[in-house]
Write an enzyme that holds these catalytic residues in place. Structure first.
Site, mmCIF file in Angstrom:
data_model
loop_
_atom_site.group_PDB
_atom_site.id
_atom_site.type_symbol
_atom_site.label_atom_id
_atom_site.label_comp_id
_atom_site.label_asym_id
_atom_site.label_seq_id
_atom_site.Cartn_x
_atom_site.Cartn_y
_atom_site.Cartn_z
ATOM 1 N N GLY A 40 39.135 32.733 56.634
ATOM 2 C CA GLY A 40 40.675 32.033 56.492
ATOM 3 C C GLY A 40 41.304 32.478 58.020
ATOM 4 C CB ILE A 59 40.542 28.646 47.031
ATOM 5 C CG1 ILE A 59 41.457 29.961 46.944
ATOM 6 C CG2 ILE A 59 39.017 29.147 46.945
ATOM 7 C CD1 ILE A 59 41.532 30.444 45.370
ATOM 8 C CG ASP A 60 45.167 30.448 48.986
ATOM 9 O OD1 ASP A 60 45.100 30.015 47.561
ATOM 10 O OD2 ASP A 60 45.309 31.399 49.475
ATOM 11 N NE ARG A 87 54.150 33.937 23.093
ATOM 12 C CZ ARG A 87 53.227 34.101 21.862
ATOM 13 N NH1 ARG A 87 51.777 34.282 22.311
ATOM 14 N NH2 ARG A 87 53.585 34.243 21.055
ATOM 15 C CG HIS A 99 40.045 37.336 41.646
ATOM 16 N ND1 HIS A 99 41.315 38.165 41.424
ATOM 17 C CD2 HIS A 99 39.714 37.722 43.005
ATOM 18 C CE1 HIS A 99 41.625 38.786 42.422
ATOM 19 N NE2 HIS A 99 40.601 38.529 43.489
#
Length: 363
Positions: A117, A141-142, A274, A280
């Site tokens: 990244g 993944i972001d 909730r 992960h």
């Protein structure tokens, strides 16, 4: 320069598709150019001290396309990057960089490919300044890396989050609950935005748009008034209330915003609320077909970049075309969600709230 031997490493957090990039890089390097390929184990640390190298040929990468994780190992800790000294100044351990470059040259490595990244690409850029031919491949993944339209691993993360939302939807509706799903997204809310749209949520909270809990409570009460007695909220880990700060589990580790939102909304709405933290799980497992294709394109693209002498560059995909962009333009930079972009506008048009509705009305 004549290329005979190349190396590849994975740095930072793991992402679905890393092994697919390794596979494609090795196959293209061997089949098209006859290069020798080695893998550097444990990220940049693999060339500090005694070199930890692994030969990579066609046999070694067989069956990797659909395999999650990384066969080379990865780390986001160690000797590289910037740290604070006793005076509080940011300093870099130049000795580690010099040792990495010296070991690479001693091993006969002509070029190194770095999968990582924005932080890892900053290290790659600095290694280039020490005289090492480097090519970067965007990994997160972001999906928040500047320079490329989409990173591999992002589509898989969206799929995992959307599946979780579908499951939460049924239990929320069964029990008239408010369910809050916390997903990754330290500085940018791409996962929350895309999964939120795909999962049909009622509210999306992202780092780019500070939220007001009263706007969320109003949305929940409004749904109750028309007979929809449950609500689904997705929140990126880096989202923060207006005038507040991001929430950390401990120093340097984000997390807990989902529970914060759930607890506050329970008090404001008197609803059974909730929180679920996906964590992960978003990083693990097999990559989707889209991520397998992206990984293959990036791996082949890294070989092409080396063959063209495009060192100090990041392999990128823009408008579905494979290109390279200077590492300096991508290093330590974040690509945020455009707050007035088409994706956000689409969500608002569908009645999804971002928690800033009152501020927008009052502008």
């Amino acid at each position: 320069m004549a290329i005979r031997k190349v190396a590849i490493l994975t740095s930072g957090g793991d992402a679905p598709g890393l092994n697919g990039v390794i596979r494609a890089f090795v196959k293209s390097a061997v089949i098209e150019h006859g290069w020798e390929v080695v893998g550097i184990e444990d990220g940049f640390e693999g060339l500090v001290g005694k070199p930890r190298l692994r030969p990579l040929g066609l046999k070694e990468v067989r069956g990797l396309l659909g395999r999650g994780g990384t066969i080379l190992g990865s780390t986001n800790k160690g000797n590289f990057g910037w740290r604070k000294n006793a005076q509080g100044e940011l300093v870099r351990n130049d000795a580690a960089y010099q040792e990495f470059v010296a070991n690479a040259k001693a091993e006969g490595i002509d070029a190194v490919v770095v999968l990582g990244g924005e932080g890892s690409q900053s290290i790659a850029h600095d290694l280039g300044n020490f005289g090492l031919p480097v090519v970067g491949v965007p990994k997160t993944i972001d999906n928040d890396l500047v320079g490329t339209d989409q990173t591999f691993g992002f589509d898989t993360a969206i799929g995992v989050a959307t599946d979780a939302l579908d499951r939460l939807h049924t239990t929320a509706e069964s029990h008239d609950r408010v369910m809050v799903l916390e997903v990754m997204g330290r500085h940018a809310g791409w996962i929350a935005l895309h999964a939120g749209l795909a999962g049909g949520v009622d509210a999306i909270l992202i780092p780019e748009i500070p939220f007001d809990l009263r706007a969320l409570a109003h949305k929940i009460n409004e749904r109750d008034s028309v007979g929809s007695s449950f609500s689904i909220i997705i929140v990126a880990e880096g989202a923060m209330p207006a005038g507040g700060e991001a929430i950390y589990q401990r120093e340097g580790l984000l997390g807990g915003i989902g529970y914060y939102v759930a607890n506050q909304l329970a008090a404001l709405t008197d609803k059974d609320t909730r929180a679920v933290v996906l964590g992960h799980i978003q990083r693990g497992g097999s990559p989707t077909p889209i991520d397998r294709i992206l990984a293959s394109r990036y791996g082949v693209g890294a070989v092409w970049a080396i063959s063209q002498g495009r060192f100090g560059q990041l392999v990128a995909i823009q408008n579905d075309q494979l290109i390279t962009v200077p590492l300096l333009e991508c290093a330590n930079k974040i690509k945020p969600v455009p707050v007035d972009g088409q994706m956000v506008r689409t969500a608002r048009s569908l009645g999804v709230v971002f928690g800033d509705e009152e501020q927008r009305i009052n502008k």
